[in-house]
Write a protein that holds these residues in place. Structure first.
Motif, PDB file in Angstrom:
ATOM      1  N   ASP B 118    -118.471 -28.609 -41.343  1.00  0.00           N
ATOM      2  CA  ASP B 118    -118.040 -29.446 -39.958  1.00  0.00           C
ATOM      3  C   ASP B 118    -119.154 -30.182 -39.402  1.00  0.00           C
ATOM      4  O   ASP B 118    -120.062 -29.412 -38.662  1.00  0.00           O
ATOM      5  CB  ASP B 118    -117.565 -28.298 -39.145  1.00  0.00           C
ATOM      6  CG  ASP B 118    -117.081 -28.736 -37.701  1.00  0.00           C
ATOM      7  OD1 ASP B 118    -117.291 -30.078 -37.648  1.00  0.00           O
ATOM      8  OD2 ASP B 118    -116.732 -28.129 -37.054  1.00  0.00           O
ATOM      9  N   LEU B 119    -119.427 -31.410 -39.842  1.00  0.00           N
ATOM     10  CA  LEU B 119    -120.518 -32.163 -39.367  1.00  0.00           C
ATOM     11  C   LEU B 119    -120.641 -32.205 -37.776  1.00  0.00           C
ATOM     12  O   LEU B 119    -121.658 -32.574 -37.342  1.00  0.00           O
ATOM     13  CB  LEU B 119    -120.588 -33.451 -40.094  1.00  0.00           C
ATOM     14  CG  LEU B 119    -120.933 -33.574 -41.507  1.00  0.00           C
ATOM     15  CD1 LEU B 119    -120.792 -34.917 -42.235  1.00  0.00           C
ATOM     16  CD2 LEU B 119    -122.532 -32.930 -41.812  1.00  0.00           C
ATOM     17  N   LYS B 120    -119.400 -32.164 -37.152  1.00  0.00           N
ATOM     18  CA  LYS B 120    -119.454 -32.497 -35.866  1.00  0.00           C
ATOM     19  C   LYS B 120    -119.829 -31.168 -35.017  1.00  0.00           C
ATOM     20  O   LYS B 120    -120.799 -31.384 -34.377  1.00  0.00           O
ATOM     21  CB  LYS B 120    -118.153 -32.728 -35.361  1.00  0.00           C
ATOM     22  CG  LYS B 120    -117.885 -33.325 -33.722  1.00  0.00           C
ATOM     23  CD  LYS B 120    -116.251 -33.595 -33.657  1.00  0.00           C
ATOM     24  CE  LYS B 120    -116.376 -33.957 -31.983  1.00  0.00           C
ATOM     25  NZ  LYS B 120    -116.475 -32.582 -31.356  1.00  0.00           N
ATOM     26  N   ALA B 121    -119.546 -30.141 -35.609  1.00  0.00           N
ATOM     27  CA  ALA B 121    -120.136 -28.829 -34.957  1.00  0.00           C
ATOM     28  C   ALA B 121    -121.600 -28.888 -35.346  1.00  0.00           C
ATOM     29  O   ALA B 121    -122.498 -28.419 -34.456  1.00  0.00           O
ATOM     30  CB  ALA B 121    -119.468 -27.650 -35.573  1.00  0.00           C
ATOM     31  N   LEU B 122    -122.002 -29.260 -36.452  1.00  0.00           N
ATOM     32  CA  LEU B 122    -123.462 -29.315 -36.783  1.00  0.00           C
ATOM     33  C   LEU B 122    -124.219 -30.110 -35.762  1.00  0.00           C
ATOM     34  O   LEU B 122    -125.223 -29.859 -35.355  1.00  0.00           O
ATOM     35  CB  LEU B 122    -123.607 -29.789 -38.223  1.00  0.00           C
ATOM     36  CG  LEU B 122    -124.754 -29.680 -38.953  1.00  0.00           C
ATOM     37  CD1 LEU B 122    -125.297 -28.332 -38.945  1.00  0.00           C
ATOM     38  CD2 LEU B 122    -124.876 -30.082 -40.597  1.00  0.00           C
ATOM     39  N   ALA B 123    -123.751 -31.274 -35.615  1.00  0.00           N
ATOM     40  CA  ALA B 123    -124.299 -32.252 -34.658  1.00  0.00           C
ATOM     41  C   ALA B 123    -124.485 -31.699 -33.350  1.00  0.00           C
ATOM     42  O   ALA B 123    -125.569 -31.659 -32.670  1.00  0.00           O
ATOM     43  CB  ALA B 123    -123.806 -33.741 -34.497  1.00  0.00           C
ATOM     44  N   GLU B 124    -123.387 -30.874 -32.697  1.00  0.00           N
ATOM     45  CA  GLU B 124    -123.290 -30.219 -31.288  1.00  0.00           C
ATOM     46  C   GLU B 124    -124.542 -29.039 -31.278  1.00  0.00           C
ATOM     47  O   GLU B 124    -124.934 -28.864 -30.267  1.00  0.00           O
ATOM     48  CB  GLU B 124    -121.913 -29.422 -31.157  1.00  0.00           C
ATOM     49  CG  GLU B 124    -120.912 -30.539 -30.569  1.00  0.00           C
ATOM     50  CD  GLU B 124    -119.468 -30.281 -30.806  1.00  0.00           C
ATOM     51  OE1 GLU B 124    -119.341 -29.002 -31.340  1.00  0.00           O
ATOM     52  OE2 GLU B 124    -118.617 -31.115 -30.788  1.00  0.00           O
ATOM     53  N   ALA B 125    -125.036 -28.563 -32.357  1.00  0.00           N
ATOM     54  CA  ALA B 125    -126.137 -27.688 -32.629  1.00  0.00           C
ATOM     55  C   ALA B 125    -127.159 -28.379 -32.021  1.00  0.00           C
ATOM     56  O   ALA B 125    -128.115 -27.619 -31.486  1.00  0.00           O
ATOM     57  CB  ALA B 125    -126.321 -27.188 -33.799  1.00  0.00           C
ATOM     58  N   GLY B 126    -127.207 -29.780 -32.190  1.00  0.00           N
ATOM     59  CA  GLY B 126    -128.554 -30.415 -31.434  1.00  0.00           C
ATOM     60  C   GLY B 126    -129.664 -30.272 -32.163  1.00  0.00           C
ATOM     61  O   GLY B 126    -129.695 -29.776 -33.343  1.00  0.00           O
ATOM     62  N   GLU B 127    -130.673 -31.061 -31.668  1.00  0.00           N
ATOM     63  CA  GLU B 127    -131.951 -31.233 -32.553  1.00  0.00           C
ATOM     64  C   GLU B 127    -132.733 -30.150 -32.891  1.00  0.00           C
ATOM     65  O   GLU B 127    -133.107 -29.849 -34.182  1.00  0.00           O
ATOM     66  CB  GLU B 127    -132.878 -32.295 -31.877  1.00  0.00           C
ATOM     67  CG  GLU B 127    -134.108 -32.613 -32.407  1.00  0.00           C
ATOM     68  CD  GLU B 127    -133.877 -33.760 -33.454  1.00  0.00           C
ATOM     69  OE1 GLU B 127    -132.833 -34.646 -33.522  1.00  0.00           O
ATOM     70  OE2 GLU B 127    -134.848 -33.784 -34.442  1.00  0.00           O
ATOM     71  N   ARG B 128    -132.861 -29.178 -32.155  1.00  0.00           N
ATOM     72  CA  ARG B 128    -133.416 -28.062 -32.057  1.00  0.00           C
ATOM     73  C   ARG B 128    -132.586 -26.977 -33.102  1.00  0.00           C
ATOM     74  O   ARG B 128    -133.175 -26.438 -33.813  1.00  0.00           O
ATOM     75  CB  ARG B 128    -133.867 -27.319 -30.894  1.00  0.00           C
ATOM     76  CG  ARG B 128    -135.032 -26.164 -30.977  1.00  0.00           C
ATOM     77  CD  ARG B 128    -135.284 -25.648 -29.841  1.00  0.00           C
ATOM     78  NE  ARG B 128    -136.101 -24.491 -29.853  1.00  0.00           N
ATOM     79  CZ  ARG B 128    -137.380 -24.493 -29.767  1.00  0.00           C
ATOM     80  NH1 ARG B 128    -137.834 -25.676 -29.334  1.00  0.00           N
ATOM     81  NH2 ARG B 128    -138.207 -23.535 -30.174  1.00  0.00           N
ATOM     82  N   GLY B 129    -131.260 -27.142 -32.886  1.00  0.00           N
ATOM     83  CA  GLY B 129    -130.374 -26.206 -33.681  1.00  0.00           C
ATOM     84  C   GLY B 129    -130.664 -26.549 -35.380  1.00  0.00           C
ATOM     85  O   GLY B 129    -130.637 -25.984 -36.152  1.00  0.00           O
ATOM     86  N   LEU B 130    -130.589 -28.081 -35.263  1.00  0.00           N
ATOM     87  CA  LEU B 130    -130.713 -28.636 -36.746  1.00  0.00           C
ATOM     88  C   LEU B 130    -131.905 -28.279 -37.415  1.00  0.00           C
ATOM     89  O   LEU B 130    -132.261 -27.911 -38.600  1.00  0.00           O
ATOM     90  CB  LEU B 130    -130.548 -30.184 -36.455  1.00  0.00           C
ATOM     91  CG  LEU B 130    -129.182 -30.439 -36.469  1.00  0.00           C
ATOM     92  CD1 LEU B 130    -129.420 -32.344 -36.024  1.00  0.00           C
ATOM     93  CD2 LEU B 130    -128.305 -30.342 -37.440  1.00  0.00           C
ATOM     94  N   VAL B 131    -133.258 -28.506 -36.777  1.00  0.00           N
ATOM     95  CA  VAL B 131    -134.223 -27.970 -37.246  1.00  0.00           C
ATOM     96  C   VAL B 131    -134.495 -26.512 -37.577  1.00  0.00           C
ATOM     97  O   VAL B 131    -135.004 -26.194 -38.607  1.00  0.00           O
ATOM     98  CB  VAL B 131    -135.555 -28.529 -36.087  1.00  0.00           C
ATOM     99  CG1 VAL B 131    -136.944 -27.750 -36.806  1.00  0.00           C
ATOM    100  CG2 VAL B 131    -135.518 -29.905 -36.042  1.00  0.00           C
ATOM    101  N   GLU B 132    -133.850 -25.674 -36.561  1.00  0.00           N
ATOM    102  CA  GLU B 132    -133.846 -24.148 -36.822  1.00  0.00           C
ATOM    103  C   GLU B 132    -133.130 -23.874 -38.265  1.00  0.00           C
ATOM    104  O   GLU B 132    -133.533 -23.117 -39.166  1.00  0.00           O
ATOM    105  CB  GLU B 132    -133.017 -23.554 -35.895  1.00  0.00           C
ATOM    106  CG  GLU B 132    -133.073 -22.129 -35.907  1.00  0.00           C
ATOM    107  CD  GLU B 132    -132.641 -21.423 -34.668  1.00  0.00           C
ATOM    108  OE1 GLU B 132    -132.600 -20.068 -34.619  1.00  0.00           O
ATOM    109  OE2 GLU B 132    -131.882 -21.984 -33.898  1.00  0.00           O
TER     110      GLU B 132
END
Lengths: 337, 337
Positions: B118-132
């Motif tokens: 789910d790339l959309k949900a992934l994007a919604e995790a935000g920059e910091r979520g992605l790095v985490e």
């Protein structure tokens, strides 16, 4: 090996000459001996043998130039740490000056100990307490303002025992070793429990180590645009303690390569020496043993600053060289002859 | 200035030749033009003018060699960041492989999004979520084991759009700029929101940037002696996010000097460009604007990865150059001609 050795010595002489000071008086000696301030002993021979092996192509111990990384502890390895760390003296001066603005310090350790002049209570705060004091006392200004504060302190402060500026107290034989290593293609890094921003203003001038090759403890900083100017503000919060097991962490974070030579003098350097020397290839581990009560200080297992105990016991089994300061060094300081 | 320019170009040609690839085919052009893959436009002229000024002694804009520091963002500045960061692709592969060992990930974002595709949900995790996510997915092994994992992934992974290894996707005009700066005495650093240990295994080979000149986000590590061997274990805990206001912090912590040139492409580079260019001396700020839907991608203000919005608005007032990828670059990739 003959040509290699000659080239190494030739380059060493060039760098040593640039060091100035007592070395300038003996150019002939410097040319034939890259470590003229070292007596011929096991430590000196170990350093020379390692560098010769590391720079001789085609042998199993050859180290490619981009992997020639040497790390040096600072306090007690490159300059004195008695009767207390130089940065601690700086911090005590700062804490005293800032005490009126921080009334809570009167009742909170380790600040109370500083204001009471109670060195025993200060020592009881432990290594981490000391670093916390040092860090906390250095927050509340921009990074560039802090550099100015350090430089002004260095210009006026005098070491309580030697009565000289701290930056006059570099161990001359260690400057020789650093110059000798650099002349043989090594990059020299400082890896200290001290604050990185306390060291950077002077390490290039004193040791020939540029700011980007200084690894140390740090407090957090915050970027902010203020009046259209970009600033880094120093916050009263520990970021990283570059001591003991923190030293390999700091080395890896900063350099991203494992050193092949490490110089320390205390148990705070134990893990740095392990990380450097137990990687399955030829390496150099050196411990400075403070045995010279006449010219410097004599201390090891029971010292409050720079305790050398576990690392001393670990040295023989790991092949680490022990520098007996009294016997191995012809001279300690530039003024000491 | 004549001699200086000639020397700079001569050195540039030498370094460019060493880069190999398309540059080898045009040595005469490389000799007369240090940036042959750049069309003659404002961005190219700004780069050439800055380097000429910085390397001309005796002028107010002269920069001493030890202060010639240039910093480069990675994703979107040196290689593509669409349809997602390369390291994110790596992390997704790792998370999928490790999911059976981490059953809790099924119900916890951003891991759930990865496992659901789910790339959309992934994007919604935000920059910091992605790095985490990227960081957490990379813990639980030694530092050296992680390097091996990255190298094996790079050898097999293919970019979903270009169908080629990620390390084949370096922007050739940026390699020219890096080589040109180095030939003129600059040290080139990467300052990326990506993980520092993800980049170090390949930045020297691909960009000519050694491990010690890579600054990035990190997770914590712990030193431990295990079976007599010193190891650094990677822990599932964020240490530092080298993005946005973190970039000046990372630069200061790592280099201890302020850069004079900065290259970025997104709002995550805004503070790095401010820190570099608003210090009261001549400097170079460059933003790569992705305008090339045919050869690469076209995106800016609304992009989920590498959003360029505030920094784009700030560019004219700060004198930052905008690289229009479509018009300014004759070629994007080594294979693209």
């Amino acid at each position: 090996m003959h040509n290699i050795t000659r080239r190494a010595i030739g380059q060493g002489a060039l760098s040593l000459a640039m060091l100035g000071g007592p070395l300038l008086g003996s150019p002939a000696l410097a040319q034939s001996d890259p470590l003229p301030l070292w007596n011929d002993g096991a430590a000196r021979r170990a350093i020379l043998a390692f560098v010769a092996a590391a720079t001789t192509p085609g042998t199993p111990d050859f180290v490619p130039p981009d992997q020639r990384i040497a790390v040096f502890d600072n306090d007690g390895t490159l300059w004195p740490e008695q009767p207390m760390y130089g940065q601690l003296a700086f911090a005590l001066d700062r804490v005293r000056a800032l005490a009126p603005l921080n009334p809570a310090w009167k009742n909170r350790q380790p600040f109370k100990a500083v204001l009471d002049g109670d060195l025993k209570a200060l020592a009881e705060a432990g290594e981490r307490g000391l670093v916390e004091l040092v860090m906390a006392a250095h927050a509340g200004m921009t990074a560039s303002d802090f550099t100015g504060i350090v430089e002004r302190w260095l210009a006026s402060a005098r070491h309580p025992h030697f009565g000289r500026p701290y930056t006059d107290l570099a161990y001359q034989p260690m400057l020789e070793v650093m110059a000798y290593l650099r002349a043989n293609g090594f990059r020299t890094f400082i890896v200290s429990g001290g604050g990185v921003e306390f060291m950077r203003p002077w390490t290039e001038r004193v040791y020939g180590v540029p700011p980007g090759q200084v690894i140390g403890s740090s407090i957090k900083t915050r970027f902010e645009m203020r009046d259209g100017r970009p600033e880094l503000f120093r916050l009263p919060e520990i970021d990283f303690i570059d001591d003991g097991p923190g030293k390999p962490v700091g080395i890896n974070a900063h350099i991203g390569q494992r050193p092949v030579a490490a110089f320390g003098n205390s148990d705070g350097d134990l893990q740095m020496l392990q990380w450097t020397t137990l990687a399955g290839r030829r390496s150099l581990g050196v411990l400075i043993h403070h045995t010279d009560a006449a010219r410097e200080f004599a201390y090891d297992r029971d010292s409050e600053f720079g305790r050398l105990d576990k690392a001393l016991d670990a040295a023989p089994g790991n092949g680490w060289s022990i520098v007996n300061m009294k016997d191995d060094w012809k001279q300690v300081f530039a003024f000491d002859r």
